[in-house]
Design a protein around this motif. Structure first.
Motif, PDB file in Angstrom:
ATOM      1  N   ALA A  29       0.835  -1.191  -0.037  1.00  0.00           N
ATOM      2  CA  ALA A  29      -0.098   0.258  -0.014  1.00  0.00           C
ATOM      3  C   ALA A  29       0.916   1.004  -0.030  1.00  0.00           C
ATOM      4  CB  ALA A  29      -0.881  -0.076   1.095  1.00  0.00           C
ATOM      5  N   ARG A  31       0.541   4.422  -0.523  1.00  0.00           N
ATOM      6  CA  ARG A  31      -0.040   5.480   0.254  1.00  0.00           C
ATOM      7  C   ARG A  31      -1.210   4.951   1.115  1.00  0.00           C
ATOM      8  NH1 ARG A  31       0.196  10.462  -3.341  1.00  0.00           N
ATOM      9  NH2 ARG A  31      -0.456  11.570  -1.372  1.00  0.00           N
ATOM     10  N   LYS A  33      -4.264   6.092   1.277  1.00  0.00           N
ATOM     11  CA  LYS A  33      -5.595   5.706   0.681  1.00  0.00           C
ATOM     12  C   LYS A  33      -5.548   4.406  -0.137  1.00  0.00           C
ATOM     13  CE  LYS A  33      -4.008   7.842  -3.853  1.00  0.00           C
ATOM     14  NZ  LYS A  33      -4.125   9.206  -4.410  1.00  0.00           N
ATOM     15  N   ASN A  34      -4.530   3.742  -0.189  1.00  0.00           N
ATOM     16  CA  ASN A  34      -4.265   2.357  -0.907  1.00  0.00           C
ATOM     17  C   ASN A  34      -4.425   1.218   0.123  1.00  0.00           C
ATOM     18  OD1 ASN A  34      -1.702   4.051  -2.664  1.00  0.00           O
ATOM     19  ND2 ASN A  34      -3.857   3.299  -3.648  1.00  0.00           N
ATOM     20  N   ASP A  36      -6.190  -1.562   1.809  1.00  0.00           N
ATOM     21  CA  ASP A  36      -7.524  -2.160   1.551  1.00  0.00           C
ATOM     22  C   ASP A  36      -7.759  -3.083   2.763  1.00  0.00           C
ATOM     23  OD1 ASP A  36      -9.578  -3.690   0.783  1.00  0.00           O
ATOM     24  OD2 ASP A  36      -8.632  -4.890  -1.135  1.00  0.00           O
TER      25      ASP A  36
END
Length: 106
Positions: A29, A31, A33-34, A36
């Motif tokens: 990930a 960032r 925001k990535n 999951d």
């Protein structure tokens, strides 16, 4: 879950592996925001080492940008808890950088 700083982490048994007592997988990930939350399903413990790329100088123009990253991380942690209520979440602090200006953002 982590950014490129975790790329050398390898799970399983044998030379160069974290070991049989730490089964798992590395999920990239780059960032916050990535992240999951569904990638955490089935694990008792989740370690998050993410945020370095979010705090790079080119991504932070003002102090509120840092607060936005923190808020987004809080939201992701909440999402993980919703999807995996029994999972323990460990957030690894963002490591200092060789770039002094970036360290102001950490």
């Amino acid at each position: 879950m982590g950014d490129s700083n975790t790329k050398e982490v390898s799970f399983g048994s044998g030379t160069g592996k974290v070991g049989e007592s730490f089964p798992g997988k590395r999920v990239k990930a780059s960032r916050v925001k990535n992240i999951d939350p569904h990638q955490c399903i089935g694990y008792s413990n989740v370690f998050l080492m993410c945020g370095t790329n979010d705090l790079r100088c080119e991504n932070v123009k003002k102090e509120s940008d840092i607060h936005q990253v923190v808020d987004e991380l809080r939201h992701k942690l909440s999402d993980i808890k919703q999807v995996c209520p029994k999972t323990k979440i460990f957030v690894v602090p963002v490591m200092p950088s060789r770039i002094p200006r970036m360290n102001n953002n950490i």
